[in-house]
Design a protein around this motif. Structure first.
Motif, PDB file in Angstrom:
ATOM      1  N   ILE A  86      -7.838   6.311 -14.123  1.00 12.21           N
ATOM      2  CA  ILE A  86      -6.761   5.634 -13.386  1.00 12.21           C
ATOM      3  C   ILE A  86      -7.242   4.808 -12.357  1.00 12.21           C
ATOM      4  O   ILE A  86      -8.501   4.979 -11.691  1.00 12.21           O
ATOM      5  N   TYR A  87      -6.679   3.745 -12.058  1.00  6.53           N
ATOM      6  CA  TYR A  87      -7.267   2.545 -11.451  1.00  6.53           C
ATOM      7  C   TYR A  87      -5.893   2.415 -10.399  1.00  6.53           C
ATOM      8  O   TYR A  87      -4.893   2.087 -10.849  1.00  6.53           O
ATOM      9  N   LEU A  88      -6.402   2.205  -9.115  1.00  7.61           N
ATOM     10  CA  LEU A  88      -5.206   2.302  -8.047  1.00  7.61           C
ATOM     11  C   LEU A  88      -5.689   1.169  -7.013  1.00  7.61           C
ATOM     12  O   LEU A  88      -6.730   0.910  -6.817  1.00  7.61           O
ATOM     13  N   TYR A  89      -4.731   0.587  -6.455  1.00  8.51           N
ATOM     14  CA  TYR A  89      -4.719  -0.569  -5.596  1.00  8.51           C
ATOM     15  C   TYR A  89      -3.844  -0.618  -4.635  1.00  8.51           C
ATOM     16  O   TYR A  89      -2.677  -0.012  -4.837  1.00  8.51           O
ATOM     17  N   THR A  90      -4.126  -0.863  -3.227  1.00 11.42           N
ATOM     18  CA  THR A  90      -3.131  -0.986  -2.217  1.00 11.42           C
ATOM     19  C   THR A  90      -3.615  -2.167  -1.269  1.00 11.42           C
ATOM     20  O   THR A  90      -4.686  -2.224  -1.158  1.00 11.42           O
ATOM     21  N   HIS A  91      -2.738  -2.667  -0.110  1.00 14.87           N
ATOM     22  CA  HIS A  91      -3.219  -3.222   0.883  1.00 14.87           C
ATOM     23  C   HIS A  91      -3.653  -2.566   1.971  1.00 14.87           C
ATOM     24  O   HIS A  91      -2.998  -1.222   2.249  1.00 14.87           O
ATOM     25  N   ALA A  92      -4.280  -2.898   2.919  1.00 18.20           N
ATOM     26  CA  ALA A  92      -4.800  -1.960   3.959  1.00 18.20           C
ATOM     27  C   ALA A  92      -3.817  -1.534   4.754  1.00 18.20           C
ATOM     28  O   ALA A  92      -2.667  -2.245   5.130  1.00 18.20           O
ATOM     29  N   HIS A  93      -3.671  -0.371   5.217  1.00 18.29           N
ATOM     30  CA  HIS A  93      -2.736   0.334   6.107  1.00 18.29           C
ATOM     31  C   HIS A  93      -3.173   1.419   6.669  1.00 18.29           C
ATOM     32  O   HIS A  93      -3.700   2.386   5.934  1.00 18.29           O
ATOM     33  N   THR A  94      -2.875   1.625   7.998  1.00 21.97           N
ATOM     34  CA  THR A  94      -3.532   2.967   8.687  1.00 21.97           C
ATOM     35  C   THR A  94      -3.039   4.324   8.142  1.00 21.97           C
ATOM     36  O   THR A  94      -3.535   5.485   8.212  1.00 21.97           O
ATOM     37  N   SER A  95      -1.657   4.167   7.692  1.00 24.64           N
ATOM     38  CA  SER A  95      -1.017   5.304   7.193  1.00 24.64           C
ATOM     39  C   SER A  95      -0.845   5.529   5.718  1.00 24.64           C
ATOM     40  O   SER A  95      -0.394   6.444   5.097  1.00 24.64           O
ATOM     41  N   TYR A  96      -1.260   4.746   4.784  1.00 26.02           N
ATOM     42  CA  TYR A  96      -0.943   4.715   3.494  1.00 26.02           C
ATOM     43  C   TYR A  96      -2.256   4.671   2.601  1.00 26.02           C
ATOM     44  O   TYR A  96      -2.521   3.411   2.457  1.00 26.02           O
ATOM     45  N   PRO A  97      -2.587   5.593   2.001  1.00 23.48           N
ATOM     46  CA  PRO A  97      -3.911   5.551   1.254  1.00 23.48           C
ATOM     47  C   PRO A  97      -3.311   5.181  -0.076  1.00 23.48           C
ATOM     48  O   PRO A  97      -2.101   5.369  -0.631  1.00 23.48           O
ATOM     49  N   ALA A  98      -4.093   4.727  -1.047  1.00 26.76           N
ATOM     50  CA  ALA A  98      -3.890   4.680  -2.571  1.00 26.76           C
ATOM     51  C   ALA A  98      -4.673   6.044  -2.914  1.00 26.76           C
ATOM     52  O   ALA A  98      -5.687   5.970  -2.995  1.00 26.76           O
ATOM     53  N   ALA A  99      -3.977   6.990  -3.212  1.00 29.02           N
ATOM     54  CA  ALA A  99      -4.245   8.324  -3.741  1.00 29.02           C
ATOM     55  C   ALA A  99      -3.318   9.038  -4.585  1.00 29.02           C
ATOM     56  O   ALA A  99      -1.965   9.185  -4.287  1.00 29.02           O
ATOM     57  N   ALA A 100      -3.934   9.411  -5.900  1.00 29.16           N
ATOM     58  CA  ALA A 100      -3.164  10.140  -6.773  1.00 29.16           C
ATOM     59  C   ALA A 100      -4.228  11.087  -7.564  1.00 29.16           C
ATOM     60  O   ALA A 100      -5.382  10.733  -7.657  1.00 29.16           O
ATOM     61  N   PHE A 101      -3.534  12.040  -7.951  1.00 23.91           N
ATOM     62  CA  PHE A 101      -4.082  13.140  -9.053  1.00 23.91           C
ATOM     63  C   PHE A 101      -3.959  12.751 -10.521  1.00 23.91           C
ATOM     64  O   PHE A 101      -2.733  12.370 -10.622  1.00 23.91           O
ATOM     65  N   LEU A 102      -4.905  12.908 -11.168  1.00 23.64           N
ATOM     66  CA  LEU A 102      -4.615  12.819 -12.819  1.00 23.64           C
ATOM     67  C   LEU A 102      -4.362  14.570 -13.001  1.00 23.64           C
ATOM     68  O   LEU A 102      -4.985  15.428 -12.613  1.00 23.64           O
ATOM     69  N   VAL A 103      -3.033  14.814 -13.485  1.00 22.69           N
ATOM     70  CA  VAL A 103      -2.625  16.020 -13.688  1.00 22.69           C
ATOM     71  C   VAL A 103      -2.608  16.431 -15.265  1.00 22.69           C
ATOM     72  O   VAL A 103      -2.100  15.728 -15.965  1.00 22.69           O
ATOM     73  N   LYS A 104      -2.983  17.808 -15.702  1.00 19.83           N
ATOM     74  CA  LYS A 104      -2.783  18.144 -17.137  1.00 19.83           C
ATOM     75  C   LYS A 104      -2.110  19.556 -16.823  1.00 19.83           C
ATOM     76  O   LYS A 104      -2.400  20.408 -16.267  1.00 19.83           O
ATOM     77  N   ASN A 105      -1.044  19.615 -17.594  1.00 19.29           N
ATOM     78  CA  ASN A 105      -0.118  20.507 -17.654  1.00 19.29           C
ATOM     79  C   ASN A 105       0.125  21.228 -16.572  1.00 19.29           C
ATOM     80  O   ASN A 105       0.280  22.293 -16.061  1.00 19.29           O
ATOM     81  N   GLY A 106       0.465  20.408 -15.452  1.00 18.76           N
ATOM     82  CA  GLY A 106       0.784  20.644 -13.872  1.00 18.76           C
ATOM     83  C   GLY A 106      -0.303  20.918 -13.138  1.00 18.76           C
ATOM     84  O   GLY A 106      -0.101  21.238 -12.036  1.00 18.76           O
TER      85      GLY A 106
END
Length: 165
Positions: A86-106
């Motif tokens: 997984i590759y993620l991108y966002t613009h800078a912001h004090t409250s919003y990270p670029a953050a996600a989990f890769l999930v297998k079977n929950g």
């Protein structure tokens, strides 16, 4: 609730049988991004995000048709060892990270996390997993996460079968 789960299980079994028929040569690989056209934000996501899957609609390749661009889920058509990225991108912001989990079977397997108050954020993670036939892998946002994608396809989810077992 039980009826819905039963219907979902039946649909998963039908999809798995279709994938088996289509995937007789054992080749499985996919890569997709959020944006199909234009640009914009996905999120921010608030509260519990355990059941929210990120949907990567722009499909670059889907050999074996095991990735579903309508649900954002990968359904393993065969037992084997797979690699996911997984590759993620966002613009800078004090409250919003670029953050996600890769999930297998929950179950959360790895987290890609990046945050900056002053700069653009790129983050990534990858993992190699032993998968059984019918296992499901998707990407779920962390609470508070926000992503940005456009025609440059900054946010991607990819996977491939390395070998069968």
């Amino acid at each position: 609730m039980l009826r819905e789960m039963s219907l979902e299980l039946q649909q998963t079994k039908r999809t798995l049988e279709e994938l088996k028929r289509e995937n007789l040569d054992g080749k499985v690989a996919f890569s997709a991004s959020f944006s199909t056209s234009g640009g914009g934000y996905v999120g921010p996501f608030s509260g519990t995000t355990n059941q929210v899957s990120l949907i990567f609609r722009h499909v670059f390749v889907n050999v074996g048709n095991a990735y579903n661009p309508n649900t954002g889920s990968f359904l393993s058509p065969t037992r084997g060892v797979y690699e996911f990225k997984i590759y993620l991108y966002t613009h800078a912001h004090t409250s919003y990270p670029a953050a996600a989990f890769l999930v297998k079977n929950g179950e959360r397997i790895v987290l890609a996390y990046g945050k900056s108050d002053n700069y653009q954020v790129n983050t990534a993670n990858a993992v190699t997993l032993k998968m059984e036939e019918g296992d499901v892998v998707n990407v779920r946002p962390q609470s508070g996460a926000r992503f940005y994608d456009n025609e440059n396809h900054h946010c991607t989810f990819s996977g491939q079968l390395l070998f069968t077992l």
